[in-house]
Design a protein around this motif. Structure first.
Motif, PDB file in Angstrom:
ATOM      1  N   ARG A 613       0.809  -1.221   0.000  1.00 18.84           N
ATOM      2  CA  ARG A 613       0.000   0.000   0.000  1.00 18.84           C
ATOM      3  C   ARG A 613       0.843   1.271   0.000  1.00 18.84           C
ATOM      4  N   GLU A 614       2.119   1.164   0.308  1.00 16.21           N
ATOM      5  CA  GLU A 614       3.006   2.331   0.252  1.00 16.21           C
ATOM      6  C   GLU A 614       3.559   2.573  -1.145  1.00 16.21           C
ATOM      7  N   LEU A 615       3.398   1.588  -2.031  1.00 14.98           N
ATOM      8  CA  LEU A 615       4.023   1.640  -3.351  1.00 14.98           C
ATOM      9  C   LEU A 615       3.071   2.242  -4.385  1.00 14.98           C
ATOM     10  N   PRO A 616       3.608   2.746  -5.481  1.00  6.98           N
ATOM     11  CA  PRO A 616       2.731   3.220  -6.561  1.00  6.98           C
ATOM     12  C   PRO A 616       2.027   2.048  -7.222  1.00  6.98           C
ATOM     13  N   LEU A 617       0.939   2.350  -7.902  1.00  5.74           N
ATOM     14  CA  LEU A 617       0.236   1.312  -8.627  1.00  5.74           C
ATOM     15  C   LEU A 617       1.004   0.968  -9.895  1.00  5.74           C
ATOM     16  N   ALA A 618       0.637  -0.145 -10.495  1.00  5.07           N
ATOM     17  CA  ALA A 618       1.300  -0.578 -11.718  1.00  5.07           C
ATOM     18  C   ALA A 618       0.963   0.366 -12.866  1.00  5.07           C
ATOM     19  N   PHE A 619       1.777   0.306 -13.917  1.00  9.08           N
ATOM     20  CA  PHE A 619       1.603   1.164 -15.088  1.00  9.08           C
ATOM     21  C   PHE A 619       0.503   0.582 -15.982  1.00  9.08           C
ATOM     22  N   VAL A 626      -8.811  -1.220  -5.101  1.00  8.29           N
ATOM     23  CA  VAL A 626      -7.436  -1.005  -4.655  1.00  8.29           C
ATOM     24  C   VAL A 626      -7.456  -0.058  -3.450  1.00  8.29           C
ATOM     25  N   PRO A 627      -6.822  -0.437  -2.335  1.00  7.06           N
ATOM     26  CA  PRO A 627      -6.847   0.430  -1.159  1.00  7.06           C
ATOM     27  C   PRO A 627      -6.038   1.703  -1.368  1.00  7.06           C
ATOM     28  N   ALA A 628      -6.338   2.725  -0.560  1.00  6.81           N
ATOM     29  CA  ALA A 628      -5.619   3.991  -0.656  1.00  6.81           C
ATOM     30  C   ALA A 628      -4.151   3.779  -0.308  1.00  6.81           C
ATOM     31  N   ARG A 629      -3.287   4.622  -0.907  1.00  7.99           N
ATOM     32  CA  ARG A 629      -1.860   4.549  -0.617  1.00  7.99           C
ATOM     33  C   ARG A 629      -1.591   5.085   0.788  1.00  7.99           C
ATOM     34  N   THR A 630      -0.606   4.509   1.449  1.00  9.17           N
ATOM     35  CA  THR A 630      -0.269   4.888   2.820  1.00  9.17           C
ATOM     36  C   THR A 630       1.183   5.357   2.885  1.00  9.17           C
ATOM     37  N   ASP A 665      -3.831 -11.126 -11.859  1.00 10.25           N
ATOM     38  CA  ASP A 665      -4.083 -10.194 -10.760  1.00 10.25           C
ATOM     39  C   ASP A 665      -2.901 -10.144  -9.791  1.00 10.25           C
ATOM     40  N   LEU A 666      -2.319 -11.299  -9.486  1.00 12.01           N
ATOM     41  CA  LEU A 666      -1.182 -11.320  -8.575  1.00 12.01           C
ATOM     42  C   LEU A 666       0.036 -10.672  -9.220  1.00 12.01           C
ATOM     43  N   ALA A 667       0.279 -10.941 -10.492  1.00 11.13           N
ATOM     44  CA  ALA A 667       1.417 -10.326 -11.184  1.00 11.13           C
ATOM     45  C   ALA A 667       1.264  -8.808 -11.207  1.00 11.13           C
ATOM     46  N   HIS A 668       0.058  -8.336 -11.473  1.00 12.02           N
ATOM     47  CA  HIS A 668      -0.220  -6.903 -11.514  1.00 12.02           C
ATOM     48  C   HIS A 668       0.035  -6.260 -10.156  1.00 12.02           C
ATOM     49  N   ALA A 669      -0.351  -6.954  -9.076  1.00 14.10           N
ATOM     50  CA  ALA A 669      -0.164  -6.401  -7.730  1.00 14.10           C
ATOM     51  C   ALA A 669       1.291  -6.430  -7.288  1.00 14.10           C
ATOM     52  N   LEU A 670       2.046  -7.445  -7.733  1.00 13.65           N
ATOM     53  CA  LEU A 670       3.422  -7.630  -7.268  1.00 13.65           C
ATOM     54  C   LEU A 670       4.433  -6.817  -8.067  1.00 13.65           C
ATOM     55  N   ALA A 671       4.132  -6.529  -9.339  1.00 13.16           N
ATOM     56  CA  ALA A 671       5.111  -5.892 -10.228  1.00 13.16           C
ATOM     57  C   ALA A 671       5.666  -4.572  -9.685  1.00 13.16           C
ATOM     58  N   ALA A 812      -0.358  15.198  -5.144  1.00  5.21           N
ATOM     59  CA  ALA A 812       0.319  13.964  -4.712  1.00  5.21           C
ATOM     60  C   ALA A 812      -0.044  13.526  -3.308  1.00  5.21           C
ATOM     61  N   ASP A 813      -0.658  14.395  -2.534  1.00  7.41           N
ATOM     62  CA  ASP A 813      -0.991  14.021  -1.161  1.00  7.41           C
ATOM     63  C   ASP A 813      -1.963  12.830  -1.162  1.00  7.41           C
ATOM     64  N   GLY A 814      -1.648  11.803  -0.390  1.00  6.69           N
ATOM     65  CA  GLY A 814      -2.486  10.612  -0.347  1.00  6.69           C
ATOM     66  C   GLY A 814      -2.105   9.558  -1.366  1.00  6.69           C
ATOM     67  N   GLU A 815      -1.144   9.871  -2.234  1.00  8.67           N
ATOM     68  CA  GLU A 815      -0.640   8.892  -3.186  1.00  8.67           C
ATOM     69  C   GLU A 815       0.706   8.364  -2.691  1.00  8.67           C
ATOM     70  N   SER A 816       1.272   7.406  -3.406  1.00  9.23           N
ATOM     71  CA  SER A 816       2.570   6.863  -3.009  1.00  9.23           C
ATOM     72  C   SER A 816       3.624   7.960  -3.009  1.00  9.23           C
ATOM     73  N   VAL A 817       4.496   7.925  -1.996  1.00  7.92           N
ATOM     74  CA  VAL A 817       5.526   8.957  -1.902  1.00  7.92           C
ATOM     75  C   VAL A 817       6.555   8.838  -3.019  1.00  7.92           C
ATOM     76  N   VAL A 818       6.499   7.781  -3.813  1.00 11.10           N
ATOM     77  CA  VAL A 818       7.384   7.693  -4.976  1.00 11.10           C
ATOM     78  C   VAL A 818       7.129   8.873  -5.910  1.00 11.10           C
ATOM     79  N   HIS A 819       5.857   9.202  -6.092  1.00 13.97           N
ATOM     80  CA  HIS A 819       5.536  10.362  -6.922  1.00 13.97           C
ATOM     81  C   HIS A 819       6.178  11.614  -6.352  1.00 13.97           C
ATOM     82  N   SER A 820       6.032  11.832  -5.051  1.00 12.56           N
ATOM     83  CA  SER A 820       6.585  13.035  -4.419  1.00 12.56           C
ATOM     84  C   SER A 820       8.103  13.059  -4.543  1.00 12.56           C
TER      85      SER A 820
END
Length: 959
Positions: A613-619, A626-630, A665-671, A812-820
């Protein structure tokens, strides 16, 4: 409460074996002559009934134990009274012996379990108990003969010989009683009758003892009563020799292995544990030393134990005993049988062998008391089987081999045996197959070692097969072991068979543990946590815990590791996993196999989604729910790191089984985790497997989504040029299918690959951003704006880049900190290029801190390099140089050749700023050498330019 027939039969089986573990198989055989298919379930129900009736039956491994005291069971009270009576008889207190025998025999009322419906196998146990009663009765008769109670005995023995006319022992005692009572003629008549019955019924003459008694009566010689069967008269001449026949130096050990190799440290450990015992009674303990060698089947436990025992023969000069306990078989040997075997080896005559296990154990310990004896107990099934065989004095020692650890053996030194290291494994193969043979094709030999998992049993079989076929190329055998799904078929030679060895252990397991074992087969991973097995079984982790413990106790898995997420991890040898895979295919129906894989893939996806949940979503278009980013969480990242290999294996297994949706679904979540942590090869591999499965099934939507994510992984590792065509094809495909959301990602991917036309790239990326605004996809929009800002930086439009970045930061607030982290870094670059270096330092530090908090190593390296450049521009050369040296080392560890090259470039600039052009030239030259292996025309051109500049400056300075 009154028990029904079957629970009473189960209870009777326990009472016939008090204070001993009774296996489930023995109980079933005791209750049913022809067990129904539900026998095990019924047995468990009957045990539950007994427990409800306050009968405290304990579960012990593969059986049950009913613990009773002599005051609660006549059989135990009988045994204790007989034991005391025989001791008093040996001491000469005949009156007390008479009293104790009378009390013991009074406890017998009818036959054992005579009103309980028991099956045939119990007959032998009942016969044994009745024989013990008759033995005690004879001893009691002998005591009364010595007391002179002859008339009483004549009245008792007369009906007994009528009941058992073939018992020479009863006829002997009747003749003695008659003769000593002054009834000589009747004693001779008794002999005549005895001889007549034996000749008529058996066709044999009376035995020597009876004939000698007859001759003594004919001669009117004094007749002495026989000594009790279990006790010899200590006052007789040469009593010591009669009581304990001389023996010394007995050796029952199997031969040592002639080609034994390796295991030096293990050998030293076991020898050290036992050597302190030899010939010593001053070790500070009255207990013998015990070493327990455990490990999976075929790992060489018995071989090591026998080798050690031979090494210690001189130090245990009084003897070396050896018995096989059969613990890995479905029917481990009874301790009483083992004690009888050892006692016979120690010279105890079968005629004086005690009937009960407790008496046998006492005699065994007495025989070897205060002697230096080494006892090797091979293939133990558990502590209960071993304890009666342990000597009672400290000069002796014990080596126990067992497939599982024996944790409740007090004072034992435990050694868990693993496969030997590669060099020892190679030597073992060479020792069997021949050194020249192995060295003739070292590559194939290594392949054989890997296929055998370095398991000694497998290596011996492999070597034996090569010996029997001297012209067989090693490469062919290696190919069979590597390519054949059923490679266990190749590991069979003569009496040695890996599959049979494994099957013996498997057969001893409970049904629940067998199912858990099979579930290790379908997923090829180094280790698994309990949740994986639970999902495959279709139960909770708590429900499978007992099965995992049983597998560990059987040596089929090891559970000694704890991963970074504080989970116990269970490992299984590769060949055992091959066996489990065979059983999974053979014993689970197709529907059960598919359901198991669906469950584990679905459970894995739920866990990955939560942990990531801390990571960005897949491309790709995000799935629903999908739960909110933390904010970053160490726990989720630790779990994903610990389970990475297992999760990849689940995706691949599910994909190859045709389970498209769950694998996709698992590959998409893990990538995203794999890409962010730098495991690009893993990401491309598992996405490729899932893509092929989707293509085979005709699932165009899943295939498109996964191909977008795979192409993005290549862009992330700076291989955009390799997927330019892929993104354009995906764009055409999505637009043709009317999939506007996927088309927006494909369009952004096209922009990322337009490295040679930045103005067009900016326009395409801006168009993609507009589409994401329309779709309401915040993740896609932030990704697009980050790309827009990056192109603006390349074009030198720094103010526009800052504006775009500020716009993105507001979203970017509330999204993965990777974006920030990416946005702050881009703002830092823009400020740096505009000369606002102090402001750039602040932005770089923000990017660096966010990347480190997220454990995003690539982002951390890039931010650190940029920060060092800014520090150098401010004249802080030493600090900048230290930071760049750290950054270069980080790049080298990560295998980031381009990052390492660019960092060397930055070091060259720092050296130039501080006036050291020679050092600058060295760094630029190192940078170019690294770039020469990469396809980076822009950086290569820049570096050539800097090298020329340095050389020109050095030439002007006369260097």
């Amino acid at each position: 409460m009154r028990l029904a027939a079957k629970p009473r039969a189960v209870l009777s089986s326990f009472l016939l074996h008090p204070n001993a573990v009774v296996s489930r198989d023995r109980l079933i055989a005791s209750v049913w002559d022809d067990p129904p298919r539900s026998a095990l379930a019924n047995l468990q129900t009957y045990v539950a009934v007994l427990r409800k009736a306050a009968i405290e039956v304990e579960t012990q491994g593969q059986g049950y134990l009913l613990t009773l005291d002599p005051d609660r069971l006549d059989l135990l009270a009988f045994d204790e009274a007989v034991r005391q009576a025989r001791l008093e008889s040996a001491r000469g207190d005949l009156a007390e012996a008479h009293r104790l025998f009378a009390r013991a025999l009074s406890l017998w009322r009818g036959r054992p379990a005579e009103d309980v419906p028991l099956a045939g196998p119990v007959t032998a146990r009942i016969a044994e108990l009745e024989e013990r009663r008759e033995s005690a009765r004879l001893d009691w008769i002998d005591v009364r003969l010595r007391l002179g109670l002859h008339d009483e005995l004549v009245a008792e023995l007369t009906p007994l010989v009528e009941t058992a006319p073939l018992s020479e022992r009863l006829w002997h005692r009747l003749m003695v009683a008659l003769h000593r009572a002054g009834r000589r003629a009747e004693a001779l008549e008794a002999y005549r009758r005895a001889r007549s019955v034996l000749v008529a019924e058996l066709g044999v003459e009376p035995g020597q003892e009876l004939r000698n008694l007859h001759a003594a009566i004919l001669n009117d010689a004094p007749v002495e009563p026989a000594a009790p069967a279990a006790v010899l008269d200590a006052s007789a001449p040469n009593a010591a020799e009669r009581r304990e026949p001389a023996w010394r130096g007995i050796c029952l050990l199997p031969a040592d292995i002639a080609d034994f190799v390796g295991r030096e440290s293990e050998t030293r450990k076991v020898i050290a544990a036992l050597r302190a015992t030899a010939g010593r009674t001053d070790r500070g303990s009255a207990a013998p030393a015990i070493a327990v060698v455990s490990g999976p089947p075929g790992v060489g436990k018995s071989t090591l134990a026998v080798h050690v025992a031979h090494q210690l023969r001189e130090e245990f000069a009084d003897g070396q005993l050896f018995v096989r306990l059969g613990g890995a078989s479905p029917s481990p040997r009874d301790p009483a049988d083992l004690l009888a075997e050892l006692l016979r080896a120690l010279g105890v005559d079968a005629a004086v062998m005690p009937a009960s296990m407790e008496e046998q154990a006492a005699m065994y310990r007495a025989r070897i008391a205060d002697r230096a004896v080494l006892v090797l107990l091979d293939d133990a099934g558990g502590e209960a089987q071993v304890r009666p065989l342990v000597p009672g004095t400290p000069r002796s020692a014990v080596i126990v081999t067992s497939r599982g650890p024996l944790p409740t053996m007090p004072g034992a030194v435990a050694l868990t045996l693993d496969v030997p290291p590669p060099a020892d494994a190679r030597n073992l193969l060479a020792g069997v197959a021949g050194t020249d043979r192995v060295e003739s094709d070292p590559e194939s030999a290594e392949a054989i070692l890997r296929a055998c998992g370095r398991l000694p049993l497998a290596l011996r079989i492999a070597g034996a097969r090569l010996v029997t076929r001297p012209a067989w190329p090693l490469a062919e055998f290696a190919r069979r072991l590597t390519d054949t799904p059923a490679r266990l078929n190749e590991l069979h030679s003569g009496q040695l068979d890996v599959r049979t060895t494994f099957a013996m252990s498997y057969a001893t397991l409970s049904p629940q543990a067998r199912q858990a074992f099979r579930m290790f087969g379908p997923i090829t991973a180094d280790s698994v946590a309990a949740w994986t097995v639970a999902a495959l079984v279709g139960a909770s982790a708590h429900d499978v815990d007992h099965s995992l413990e049983e597998l560990a106790a059987a040596g089929l898995i090891s559970g000694s590791d704890i991963d970074a997420a504080a989970q116990p991890r269970y490992r299984m040898h590769d060949l055992l996993r091959s066996f489990a895979s065979e059983l999974f295919a053979a014993e689970e129906s197709e529907g059960c196999r598919e359901a198991a894989l669906r469950r584990v893939a679905a459970e894995a996806r739920v866990r990955v989604t939560d942990a990531a949940r801390e990571l960005p979503l897949a491309f790709a278009p995000p799935p629903s729910g999908v739960p909110a980013r933390t904010p970053p969480s160490a726990e989720g990242g630790a779990w994903l790191s610990a389970e990475r290999s297992l999760l990849i294996a689940v995706v691949v297994t599910a994909a190859r089984a045709g389970l498209v949706t769950v694998s996709a679904d698992l590959a998409h979540a893990l990538a995203p985790f794999l890409i962010l942590r730098g495991f690009h090869d893993d990401a491309v591999y598992l996405l490729g497997e899932a893509i092929e499965a989707a293509a085979r099934a005709g699932d165009a939507s899943a295939e498109t989504r996964l191909r977008l994510v795979r192409a993005d992984a290549e862009v992330d590792r700076r291989r955009a040029h390799t997927v330019a065509v892929e993104f354009r094809r995906l764009l055409d495909r999505c637009e043709g299918a009317g999939d506007r959301h996927s088309a927006a990602y494909a369009l952004l991917g096209v922009a990322a690959t337009m490295e040679d036309d930045l103005r067009s790239a900016l326009a395409v990326a801006t168009r993609a951003a507009d589409r994401f605004i329309t779709l309401g996809d915040t993740h896609g929009l932030l990704t697009a704006w980050t790309e827009v800002a990056a192109v603006q930086l390349y074009l030198g439009r720094y103010d526009d880049a800052v504006t775009t970045s500020r716009r993105a930061l507001a979203l970017a607030d509330g999204e993965s900190v990777v974006h920030s982290a990416r946005i702050w870094r881009g703002m830092g670059i823009a400020c740096y290029e505009m000369g606002r270096v102090e402001e750039a330092v602040g932005h770089y530090r923000m990017s660096f801190d966010l990347s480190r908090e997220l454990r995003w190593n690539n982002g951390e390296r890039i931010a650190l390099r940029r920060l060092a450049e800014a520090e150098g521009a401010l004249g802080r050369f030493d600090r900048a140089a230290r930071m760049l040296a750290d950054c270069r080392e980080m790049c080298a560890r990560a295998g980031d050749a381009l990052g390492e090259a660019i960092t060397a470039y930055a070091l060259g600039e720092i050296c130039r700023w501080r006036g050291d052009e020679r050092a600058a030239l060295d760094h630029f030259t190192a940078c170019y050498a690294l770039l020469s292996r990469l396809n980076e025309p822009v950086w290569s051109a820049r570096t050539r330019e800097q090298i020329a500049r340095s050389r020109a400056a050095l030439g002007e300075l006369g260097a």
